[in-house]
Design an enzyme around this catalytic site. Structure first.
Site, mmCIF file in Angstrom:
data_model
loop_
_atom_site.group_PDB
_atom_site.id
_atom_site.type_symbol
_atom_site.label_atom_id
_atom_site.label_comp_id
_atom_site.label_asym_id
_atom_site.label_seq_id
_atom_site.Cartn_x
_atom_site.Cartn_y
_atom_site.Cartn_z
ATOM 1 N N ARG A 73 0.821 -1.216 0.000
ATOM 2 C CA ARG A 73 0.000 0.000 0.000
ATOM 3 C C ARG A 73 0.848 1.257 0.000
ATOM 4 N NH1 ARG A 73 -5.568 -0.248 0.841
ATOM 5 N NH2 ARG A 73 -6.219 1.916 0.982
ATOM 6 N N ILE A 100 -8.356 4.673 1.407
ATOM 7 C CA ILE A 100 -7.926 5.510 2.523
ATOM 8 C C ILE A 100 -6.511 6.012 2.248
ATOM 9 C CG2 ILE A 100 -7.381 5.451 4.989
ATOM 10 C CD1 ILE A 100 -9.567 3.118 5.054
ATOM 11 N N LEU A 101 -6.302 7.301 2.501
ATOM 12 C CA LEU A 101 -4.980 7.893 2.290
ATOM 13 C C LEU A 101 -4.323 8.118 3.645
ATOM 14 C CD1 LEU A 101 -6.072 10.411 -0.470
ATOM 15 C CD2 LEU A 101 -4.678 8.351 -0.800
ATOM 16 N N ASN A 115 -13.076 16.076 1.244
ATOM 17 C CA ASN A 115 -13.801 14.862 0.865
ATOM 18 C C ASN A 115 -15.303 15.084 1.012
ATOM 19 O OD1 ASN A 115 -14.166 11.988 0.351
ATOM 20 N ND2 ASN A 115 -14.572 11.720 2.540
ATOM 21 N N THR A 116 -16.059 14.388 0.196
ATOM 22 C CA THR A 116 -17.511 14.358 0.402
ATOM 23 C C THR A 116 -17.915 12.950 0.829
ATOM 24 O OG1 THR A 116 -19.702 14.632 -0.572
ATOM 25 C CG2 THR A 116 -17.948 13.990 -2.086
ATOM 26 N N HIS A 117 -18.794 12.894 1.837
ATOM 27 C CA HIS A 117 -19.212 11.602 2.388
ATOM 28 C C HIS A 117 -20.739 11.582 2.484
ATOM 29 C CE1 HIS A 117 -19.032 7.929 4.707
ATOM 30 N NE2 HIS A 117 -19.896 8.466 5.530
ATOM 31 N N ASP A 149 -8.368 13.946 7.460
ATOM 32 C CA ASP A 149 -7.246 13.639 8.342
ATOM 33 C C ASP A 149 -6.946 12.146 8.244
ATOM 34 O OD1 ASP A 149 -9.107 12.360 9.904
ATOM 35 O OD2 ASP A 149 -9.039 13.807 11.554
HETATM 36 C C1 GRF Z 1 -20.631 9.905 -3.460
HETATM 37 O O1 GRF Z 1 -21.883 9.726 -2.869
HETATM 38 C C2 GRF Z 1 -19.539 10.022 -2.447
HETATM 39 O O2 GRF Z 1 -19.925 10.692 -1.292
HETATM 40 C C3 GRF Z 1 -19.278 8.577 -2.134
HETATM 41 O O3 GRF Z 1 -19.318 7.944 -3.392
HETATM 42 C C4 GRF Z 1 -20.199 8.669 -4.244
HETATM 43 C C5 GRF Z 1 -19.440 9.005 -5.488
HETATM 44 O O4 GRF Z 1 -20.278 9.287 -6.551
HETATM 45 N N1 GRF Z 1 -18.051 8.384 -1.413
HETATM 46 P P1 GRF Z 1 -19.715 9.823 -7.938
HETATM 47 O O5 GRF Z 1 -18.589 8.899 -8.394
HETATM 48 O O6 GRF Z 1 -19.215 11.229 -7.731
HETATM 49 O O7 GRF Z 1 -20.876 9.777 -8.872
#
Ligand code: GRF
Length: 212
Positions: A73, A100-101, A115-117, A149
């Site tokens: 990794r 994971i980074l 990041n978006t979650h 983080d």
């Molecule tokens: C998003 O809902 C993101 O939060 C999650 O995976 C999805 C990615 O969707 N980790 P896309 O590849 O941007 O369509």
């Protein structure tokens, strides 16, 4: 990050999937002359990530670094970092990047990896956030945009928005509605980062007033 000599922040975007969040970011940049950022490279951990084609369609450089091509990794992550760094990004956007980074990668961009979650953190961290929210029976979930983080889905929160869960929701229908919210929240948050408007103090992010 913004200055007279460098009018636009250079952004690297990391993807693993279809790349609808990447697309939303590209569209937001196109639509807003004051966005203050440009995507200079899109990197993926798999060659079939749909986000790669979206980048190619725009003439944006792409990088593919597969974990399976490396003995461990650490060497995969080092190669990914080198390939991304070659494009001199000021910040890194994780837009559906499913690996994971470690701190070794994050050290290249302190408080500048975002990041978006698809949940309201700290609830439902991890790769199955949408399914987990449905299985738990919560009435409200949503999305969180946060700085990254070393812990998974944990860093300081930039923005959150709630999405109500319907009785007839499946993971697919719920995820689609969450993504629609992410498509606005991620670009808005990246714009704040590009304009140096995120003041981080411990876990807490304060959004600074716009300066002209
Ligand atoms: C998003 O809902 C993101 O939060 C999650 O995976 C999805 C990615 O969707 N980790 P896309 O590849 O941007 O369509």
């Amino acid at each position: 990050m913004l200055s007279a000599s460098r009018p636009s922040a250079r952004l690297a975007v990391l993807v693993s999937g279809g790349g609808t969040n990447l697309q939303a970011l590209l569209d937001a940049i196109d639509a807003d002359p004051g966005f203050g950022g440009e995507v200079v490279v899109v990197a993926a951990d798999r060659p079939d990530a749909g986000g790669l084609q979206r980048a190619k369609d725009r003439g944006i450089a792409t990088v593919v670094e597969e974990l399976s091509a490396h003995s461990d990794r650490a060497s995969w992550e080092a190669a990914l970092r080198r390939a991304v760094e070659a494009h001199r990004p000021d910040a890194v956007v994780l837009a559906g990047f499913m690996k994971i980074l470690s701190g070794a990668f994050l050290a290249g961009w302190p408080d500048r990896v975002i990041n978006t979650h698809p949940s309201l953190l700290p609830a439902f961290r991890g790769a199955h956030a949408v399914e987990d929210a449905l299985a738990y029976g919560v009435r409200v979930t949503g999305c969180t945009v946060h700085l990254v983080d070393e812990q998974v889905d944990h860093g300081p929160i930039v923005n959150q928005q709630a999405v109500e869960i319907r009785d007839d929701d499946t993971a697919e229908t719920l995820h689609e509605r969450i993504k629609a919210v992410e498509h606005a929240l991620l670009p808005a948050s990246v714009k704040l980062l590009c304009h140096d408007r995120l003041a981080v103090s411990g876990r807490v992010v304060r959004i600074l007033e716009e300066t002209r």
